[in-house]
Design a protein around this motif. Structure first.
Motif, PDB file in Angstrom:
ATOM      1  N   THR A  93       0.477  -1.110  -0.234  1.00  0.00           N
ATOM      2  CA  THR A  93      -0.068  -0.344   0.175  1.00  0.00           C
ATOM      3  C   THR A  93       0.564   1.087  -0.138  1.00  0.00           C
ATOM      4  O   THR A  93      -0.011   2.895   0.071  1.00  0.00           O
ATOM      5  CB  THR A  93      -0.887   0.273   1.101  1.00  0.00           C
ATOM      6  N   PHE A  94       2.353   1.322   0.274  1.00  0.00           N
ATOM      7  CA  PHE A  94       3.202   2.664   0.401  1.00  0.00           C
ATOM      8  C   PHE A  94       3.026   3.240   1.537  1.00  0.00           C
ATOM      9  O   PHE A  94       3.821   3.256   2.051  1.00  0.00           O
ATOM     10  CB  PHE A  94       3.781   3.044  -0.572  1.00  0.00           C
ATOM     11  N   ALA A  95       1.815   3.276   1.897  1.00  0.00           N
ATOM     12  CA  ALA A  95       1.420   4.555   2.804  1.00  0.00           C
ATOM     13  C   ALA A  95      -0.379   4.327   2.997  1.00  0.00           C
ATOM     14  O   ALA A  95      -1.313   4.095   2.061  1.00  0.00           O
ATOM     15  CB  ALA A  95       1.285   6.408   2.496  1.00  0.00           C
ATOM     16  N   THR A  96      -0.889   4.333   4.241  1.00  0.00           N
ATOM     17  CA  THR A  96      -1.824   4.787   4.656  1.00  0.00           C
ATOM     18  C   THR A  96      -2.436   5.965   4.455  1.00  0.00           C
ATOM     19  O   THR A  96      -1.988   6.958   5.081  1.00  0.00           O
ATOM     20  CB  THR A  96      -2.002   4.176   6.229  1.00  0.00           C
ATOM     21  N   ALA A  97      -3.256   5.951   4.871  1.00  0.00           N
ATOM     22  CA  ALA A  97      -4.950   7.761   4.837  1.00  0.00           C
ATOM     23  C   ALA A  97      -4.423   8.225   5.393  1.00  0.00           C
ATOM     24  O   ALA A  97      -4.533   8.158   6.250  1.00  0.00           O
ATOM     25  CB  ALA A  97      -6.507   7.420   4.178  1.00  0.00           C
ATOM     26  N   THR A  98      -4.305   9.349   5.048  1.00  0.00           N
ATOM     27  CA  THR A  98      -3.050  10.598   5.919  1.00  0.00           C
ATOM     28  C   THR A  98      -4.160  11.304   6.806  1.00  0.00           C
ATOM     29  O   THR A  98      -3.550  11.150   7.726  1.00  0.00           O
ATOM     30  CB  THR A  98      -2.865  11.632   5.202  1.00  0.00           C
ATOM     31  N   PRO A  99      -5.591  11.639   6.500  1.00  0.00           N
ATOM     32  CA  PRO A  99      -6.019  12.705   7.533  1.00  0.00           C
ATOM     33  C   PRO A  99      -6.626  11.317   8.448  1.00  0.00           C
ATOM     34  O   PRO A  99      -6.846  11.599   9.580  1.00  0.00           O
ATOM     35  CB  PRO A  99      -7.236  13.170   7.035  1.00  0.00           C
ATOM     36  N   PHE A 100      -6.791  10.106   8.362  1.00  0.00           N
ATOM     37  CA  PHE A 100      -6.776   9.023   8.777  1.00  0.00           C
ATOM     38  C   PHE A 100      -6.139   8.705   9.795  1.00  0.00           C
ATOM     39  O   PHE A 100      -6.558   8.332  11.398  1.00  0.00           O
ATOM     40  CB  PHE A 100      -7.985   7.965   8.342  1.00  0.00           C
ATOM     41  N   GLN A 101      -5.029   8.741  10.097  1.00  0.00           N
ATOM     42  CA  GLN A 101      -3.568   8.515  10.732  1.00  0.00           C
ATOM     43  C   GLN A 101      -3.578   9.616  11.916  1.00  0.00           C
ATOM     44  O   GLN A 101      -3.253   9.443  12.922  1.00  0.00           O
ATOM     45  CB  GLN A 101      -2.367   8.411   9.852  1.00  0.00           C
ATOM     46  N   VAL A 102      -3.563  10.711  11.246  1.00  0.00           N
ATOM     47  CA  VAL A 102      -3.978  12.054  12.265  1.00  0.00           C
ATOM     48  C   VAL A 102      -5.143  11.780  13.262  1.00  0.00           C
ATOM     49  O   VAL A 102      -4.911  12.634  14.149  1.00  0.00           O
ATOM     50  CB  VAL A 102      -4.357  13.329  10.887  1.00  0.00           C
TER      51      VAL A 102
END
Length: 402
Positions: free
Chosen positions: A264-273
């Motif tokens: 996935t390389f990276a997971t959804a940024t706003p949800f991580q925040v």
């Protein structure tokens, strides 16, 4: 057209039992107590945090292995349970759900010629991930109603090819929370045979009575050989956000990250925040106690309804599932019972045989999810109360399935 380009390694990877039962529930306008997701909203403060992150333009790629604030919050939240400081930079990796963490870890640590041991019944992604890694999946069966950890059977299953043991506690689908004594016996085996333990602890905050969750990584000698997988989706009722993570020593995380970057390389940024804020706020607000109390109430509603309908649930210590023995209803399989239940009672459950390598050998049971609103559970109870009893079920089933 046949699937002439499909590789044999995916043969048998048809529609999951969760998808099938959910589809049957939709077609029959049934209440879906099969798939394990809440039908009630998550906390407002978590949703507000995501909205704020989106409006603050936190919408580009995150660091591949996780937003720093989330890794720091995970490290802080698990420090007490694991019993040591956790370096958020090197010992925490954020993934797109716990399932991705489990998949990535299995790809990183197992391959052709290796064996991976797991408890049976098991979450159905385990054998699929092991198969895709080219390794051999070795189930070790637990038996109802106690579902004790079968340490002697695990010992007997270990060979020169064994590399990984997958442990799930609180356990899905049985609801068993393994004791410290059981886990210490397993840790001795892992140390003796130099094995990695991959622990699926996604229901760690959903416990009942005096049950206490013990992380394998907290036991003597186990931090260095344990990768712990967790999930914010279960804890905050936001399963669609798919924010999972793995905790362990830096060298295990390096291997996991090597796979994760190409999945996935990276997971959804706003949800991580948002989840970083959620974890931080929950420690201060008493949210976890509220979560346990609310799930205890939901469990009580469904347990009472099942008992009244002749589906006596087995005792559980954690997770949000109840199972019941349905052998007295006279069906040839648990799948047949669950299909009948949807059509006759308008309630969908999951047949636990899907969690066995040889489904026909599974005990005759059905799994019900109580991560639902009180209204949903109460309506399910009304419907279950109207279904034919065990003595007449076989006759009713013939009529329903013709």
């Amino acid at each position: 057209m046949t699937d002439r380009f499909a590789h044999p390694k995916i043969s048998g990877f048809g529609q999951s039992v969760f998808s099938e039962m959910s589809q049957l529930a939709r077609e029959a306008d049934a209440i879906n107590l099969g798939q394990g997701f809440p039908d009630f909203p998550g906390p407002e403060f978590v949703k507000d945090a995501a909205i704020s992150a989106i409006r603050a333009n936190r919408n580009q790629y995150a660091v591949s292995y996780g937003e720093p604030a989330l890794r720091m919050a995970v490290a802080r939240a698990w420090r007490g349970g694991i019993g040591q400081d956790i370096d958020p930079d090197t010992e925490v990796t954020v993934t797109s759900g716990a399932t991705e963490a489990l998949y990535g870890a299995i790809q990183a640590f197992a391959g052709p010629g290796d064996e991976v041991i797991a408890l049976e019944p098991f979450y159905d992604s385990y054998p699929a991930a092991v198969r895709l890694a080219g390794a051999d999946f070795v189930p070790v069966r637990m038996t109802p109603p106690a579902w004790q950890l079968p340490v002697d059977a695990i010992r007997a299953a270990i060979t020169r090819g064994t590399r990984v043991i997958i442990l799930n506690t609180p356990h899905n689908p049985t609801g068993r929370v393994f004791t410290r004594l059981e886990l210490e016996s397993l840790s001795e085996l892992a140390i003796e045979h130099d094995l990695l333990v991959l622990t699926d602890e996604v229901y760690d905050r959903i416990l009942f009575g005096d049950a206490r969750h013990v992380s394998m990584a907290s036991l003597p000698g186990m931090w260095d050989r344990t990768l712990t997988v967790g999930s914010t989706g279960k804890t905050f009722s936001m399963t669609g956000w798919k924010i999972g993570y793995a905790i362990g020593p830096d060298y295990l995380n390096r291997s996991l990250r090597a796979v994760h970057q190409f999945v996935t390389f990276a997971t959804a940024t706003p949800f991580q925040v948002a989840m970083a804020d959620a974890l931080t706020m929950s420690e201060q607000s008493g949210y976890y106690e509220t979560l346990r109390n609310e799930y205890a109430g939901r469990k009580r509603i469904l347990s009472d309804a099942m008992t009244a309908a002749g589906l006596e649930p087995l005792t559980i210590q954690g997770s949000y599932f109840l199972t019941a023995d349905v052998s007295s209803f006279g069906f040839e399989s648990d799948m047949a019972f669950c299909r009948w239940l949807v059509k006759v009672a308008g309630v969908a459950a999951v047949p636990p045989s899907a969690f066995y390598l040889r489904p026909a050998s599974a005990p005759m049971m059905a799994r019900f999810c109580f991560a639902k609103s009180h209204e949903t559970l109460q309506e399910a109870g009304r419907r279950l109360a109207q279904m034919p009893n065990a003595g007449s079920a076989s006759v009713a089933a013939q009529g329903a399935l013709e």
